[in-house]
Design an enzyme around this catalytic site. Structure first.
Site, PDB file in Angstrom:
ATOM      1  N   HIS A   1       2.951   3.496   7.728  1.00  0.00           N
ATOM      2  CA  HIS A   1       2.600   4.912   7.883  1.00  0.00           C
ATOM      3  C   HIS A   1       1.979   5.112   9.255  1.00  0.00           C
ATOM      4  O   HIS A   1       1.248   4.243   9.734  1.00  0.00           O
ATOM      5  CB  HIS A   1       1.595   5.328   6.809  1.00  0.00           C
TER       6      HIS A   1
ATOM      7  N   HIS B   1       9.730   4.977   3.685  1.00  0.00           N
ATOM      8  CA  HIS B   1       8.395   5.528   3.973  1.00  0.00           C
ATOM      9  C   HIS B   1       8.020   5.237   5.409  1.00  0.00           C
ATOM     10  O   HIS B   1       8.477   4.255   5.991  1.00  0.00           O
ATOM     11  CB  HIS B   1       7.348   4.904   3.047  1.00  0.00           C
TER      12      HIS B   1
ATOM     13  N   ASN C   1      10.687   9.753   4.404  1.00  0.00           N
ATOM     14  CA  ASN C   1       9.430  10.507   4.465  1.00  0.00           C
ATOM     15  C   ASN C   1       8.950  10.629   5.906  1.00  0.00           C
ATOM     16  O   ASN C   1       8.859   9.629   6.614  1.00  0.00           O
ATOM     17  CB  ASN C   1       8.348   9.786   3.657  1.00  0.00           C
TER      18      ASN C   1
ATOM     19  N   GLU D   1      -2.375   6.229   5.396  1.00  0.00           N
ATOM     20  CA  GLU D   1      -2.025   7.600   5.075  1.00  0.00           C
ATOM     21  C   GLU D   1      -3.014   8.103   4.056  1.00  0.00           C
ATOM     22  O   GLU D   1      -3.310   7.419   3.082  1.00  0.00           O
ATOM     23  CB  GLU D   1      -0.596   7.666   4.508  1.00  0.00           C
TER      24      GLU D   1
ATOM     25  N   ASP E   1       3.943  12.909  -3.305  1.00  0.00           N
ATOM     26  CA  ASP E   1       3.930  11.646  -2.569  1.00  0.00           C
ATOM     27  C   ASP E   1       2.963  10.657  -3.243  1.00  0.00           C
ATOM     28  O   ASP E   1       2.359  10.970  -4.265  1.00  0.00           O
ATOM     29  CB  ASP E   1       3.535  11.970  -1.112  1.00  0.00           C
ATOM     30  N   HIS E   2       2.789   9.507  -2.609  1.00  0.00           N
ATOM     31  CA  HIS E   2       1.929   8.418  -3.125  1.00  0.00           C
ATOM     32  C   HIS E   2       0.855   8.842  -4.115  1.00  0.00           C
ATOM     33  O   HIS E   2      -0.042   9.613  -3.771  1.00  0.00           O
ATOM     34  CB  HIS E   2       1.184   7.741  -1.960  1.00  0.00           C
TER      35      HIS E   2
HETATM   36 ZN   LIG Z   1       4.569   6.661   2.162  1.00  0.00          ZN
END
Ligand SMILES: [Zn+2]
Length: 342
Positions: A212, A249, A271, A169, A95-96
């Site tokens: 998020h 997201h 996600n 997040e 992820d990110h």
């Molecule tokens: Zn994300």
């Protein structure tokens, strides 16, 4: 079956794009949460994606080591082995990863895959995300193009982010701003730059007001039409084939209509982290409240080993989280779509 190889992963994405459904992409931080995803996907006959964030990797490596790449490798190694026992295809993703973390996370993970490939072994991860959304678009895409070239050589798919996801997040806060809605111009520029890497596959997290975390109703204004307009611009410039495979997201807490609308515009991966965290913890909270006199040694008593054995409540949490994964598969219309032929 074993984790998806490159061909299978590409086929998964193409099918979702064509048949208008999306895969649950679930963040995990431990063996138990990874097993919950495998269970939930298998019971849905849905393929899916297991993903690890920088913070998740650091956590999984242990509190005195805190090496995000090491923890991600450990989880991936587990999934490679465990997935063989489940009748579905699962892909592994990270992820990110912001530019400042590339050297500590994505690059060592690509190097690990390069070593494995040299030894004739399957890739460690199927895809990685580079999140350059805090940079000006040109810089974001400069880094993305270089990374995409290296990923392509190793049959890895790259996910990038254009625009900014709001909320928080892993301690990274997205700013509320106009960048929360990706413009058609940004989408066109993304296509122009990334398509220059011939034959490479990539995923685009374009933002349409998504955040998020989970917020009370009315706090978040999703505009899925941003995706429709961006895709239309890309299609007009380069044809239908050029339409992006999009990533949603901040899927937690979203309304079903918005999810379906986003899928209609080309979202193939959603996600979900926050809602999974809640499902997992909800089961543990329930156990602790019901059995507090068993999990605690109070008033000279000795508690109840059956109640405080971590397997008792972690097992319940695995089941609760698997149920939440099943709900995600239903909402994303991926139930029964597995490519696995038993
Ligand atoms: Zn994300």
């Amino acid at each position: 079956m074993p984790t998806a190889d490159y061909r299978t992963y590409c086929e998964m994405i193409d099918r979702a794009k064509e048949k208008k459904f999306a895969y649950p992409a679930i963040n995990v931080t431990s063996l138990t949460t990874a097993n919950a995803v495998l269970k939930g996907l298998a019971e849905s006959k849905s393929d899916g994606i297991i993903q690890v964030s920088t913070g998740g990797g650091a956590f999984a490596s242990g509190s005195s080591v805190k090496d995000m790449a090491l923890g991600a490798i450990s989880i991936a190694e587990h999934v490679h082995r465990a997935a063989e026992r489940y009748p579905i295809c699962v892909a592994l993703h990270t992820d990110h990863c912001q530019a400042k973390n590339l050297e500590g996370f994505v690059i060592p993970l690509i190097e690990e895959t390069e070593r494995r490939r040299a030894a004739g072994r399957p890739n460690l991860f199927n895809s990685h995300m580079f999140d350059g959304s805090d940079l000006p678009l040109t810089e974001n895409l400069d880094i993305a193009v270089k990374l995409l070239d290296r990923c392509h050589k190793n049959q890895i798919i790259l996910e990038i982010e254009v625009g900014v996801v709001g909320g928080e997040e892993d301690g990274v806060k997205g700013e509320a701003s106009a960048k929360m809605y990706t413009t058609p111009e940004d989408m066109l520029e993304t296509a122009r730059r990334l398509n220059a890497v011939k034959g490479a596959r990539y995923l685009v997290a374009a933002t349409f007001g998504n955040v998020h975390g989970v917020y009370k109703p009315g706090q978040v204004k999703l505009k899925p039409t941003v995706l429709r307009d961006g895709q239309a611009a890309v299609e007009k410039a380069s044809g239908k084939e050029a339409r992006f495979a999009l990533v949603f997201h901040g899927g937690s807490g979203s309304a079903i209509e918005e999810i379906h609308e986003a899928i209609d515009y080309g979202v193939v991966k959603m996600n979900i982290d926050t809602d999974m965290q809640y499902a997992f913890t909800r089961a543990i909270a329930d156990h602790m409240l019901k059995h507090y006199d068993g999990v605690l040694r109070i008033d000279g008593e000795v508690g109840n080993k059956k109640a405080y054995d971590p397997r008792s409540y972690l097992g319940l949490a695995e089941g609760f989280m698997a149920e939440r994964v099943k709900r995600a598969a239903r909402e994303l219309k991926s139930v029964g779509t597995t490519l696995y032929k038993g």
